[in-house]
Motif scaffolding. Structure first.
Motif, short mmCIF file in Angstrom:
data_model
loop_
_atom_site.label_atom_id
_atom_site.label_comp_id
_atom_site.label_asym_id
_atom_site.label_seq_id
_atom_site.Cartn_x
_atom_site.Cartn_y
_atom_site.Cartn_z
N ILE A 129 49.00 36.11 45.21
CA ILE A 129 47.85 36.70 44.65
C ILE A 129 47.71 38.19 45.56
CG2 ILE A 129 45.32 36.72 44.36
CD1 ILE A 129 45.48 33.70 44.66
N ASP A 167 45.65 41.91 41.41
CA ASP A 167 45.26 40.62 40.48
C ASP A 167 43.70 40.40 40.90
OD1 ASP A 167 47.78 39.57 39.92
OD2 ASP A 167 48.10 39.21 41.74
N TYR A 223 41.03 34.31 40.86
CA TYR A 223 42.29 34.07 40.15
C TYR A 223 42.83 33.14 39.06
CZ TYR A 223 47.41 34.67 40.18
OH TYR A 223 48.90 34.59 40.05
#
Length: 222
Positions: free
Chosen positions: A5, A52, A122
């Motif tokens: 991430i 992200d 996420y």
């Protein structure tokens, strides 16, 4: 293929930002790709860096987190944004959610909750900070913030509805068990199923869901 991430942090308090960055740099599956001192720097940074998830303070010089969030989501609707807030900024938290943030954390959140928040947004879930007050939950329900419902036909048994009300009133599993003559373990099993049905991560999520779906009234939370 999955990748770590990619995270960006924006906060004008350098010591707080550096501490957060250091803690997150030790996490597998999370890569800190940039830091910004204010909203304007954040927008500039994200023209050259792919992220992200963005964690951003609400109040910053030059451009605040709410203005930056609106601008970022216009440019990239897929980016996930978490607001970082002080305990007394409830109106700003609501405004941030209305602007498109996927979640919020109080700045004194612990490491486990911060990581949980990053992973949750996420995966496109809403994340409500554990320390959400009844007042803030009620404000969120009354606001324009209306995330898409993933579970349109959720039904709860009478027992589950009883446990939902007690969870919202901040009773522990042991206390709930004592009140309704169930073991702590049985209550924890019910709680797990309730969270799954609601698609929420913690008690704060239960409170918001319950208020929104008339499973509890605001008066019962006080």
């Amino acid at each position: 293929m999955n990748h770590d991430i990619r995270l960006v942090i924006a906060d004008d308090h350098e010591i707080f930002r550096d501490g957060l960055a250091l803690m997150l740099s030790r996490q597998p599956d999370i890569t800190l790709v940039g830091q910004a001192n204010n909203g304007r720097e954040l927008l500039e940074l994200l023209t050259s860096v792919e992220a992200d998830v963005v964690m951003t303070d609400l109040k910053m010089p030059l451009m605040d987190g709410i203005t930056a969030t609106r601008a970022l989501l216009q440019r990239n609707p897929d980016i996930k944004i978490i607001a970082l807030s002080m305990f007394d900024e409830e109106e700003l938290i609501v405004e941030m959610l209305e602007a498109g943030a996927k979640g919020y954390l109080l700045k004194n959140a612990d490491k486990q909750e911060i990581i949980e928040a990053i992973n949750s947004v996420y995966e496109d879930h809403i994340f409500y900070c554990r320390q959400t007050s009844a007042r803030l939950a009620a404000m969120i329900v009354k606001s324009r913030f209306n995330p898409p419902r993933e579970n349109n036909a959720v039904t709860f048994t009478d027992r589950e509805k009883e446990i939902i009300r007690l969870i919202c009133q901040q009773f522990t599993a042991q206390e709930i068990g004592d009140k309704i003559f169930l073991s702590k373990r049985t209550v924890e099993g019910h709680r797990t199923r309730i969270l799954e049905k609601m698609n929420v991560k913690n008690t704060a999520g239960v409170v918001v869901f319950a208020l929104k779906n008339n499973l509890i009234s605001e008066a019962e939370l006080l």
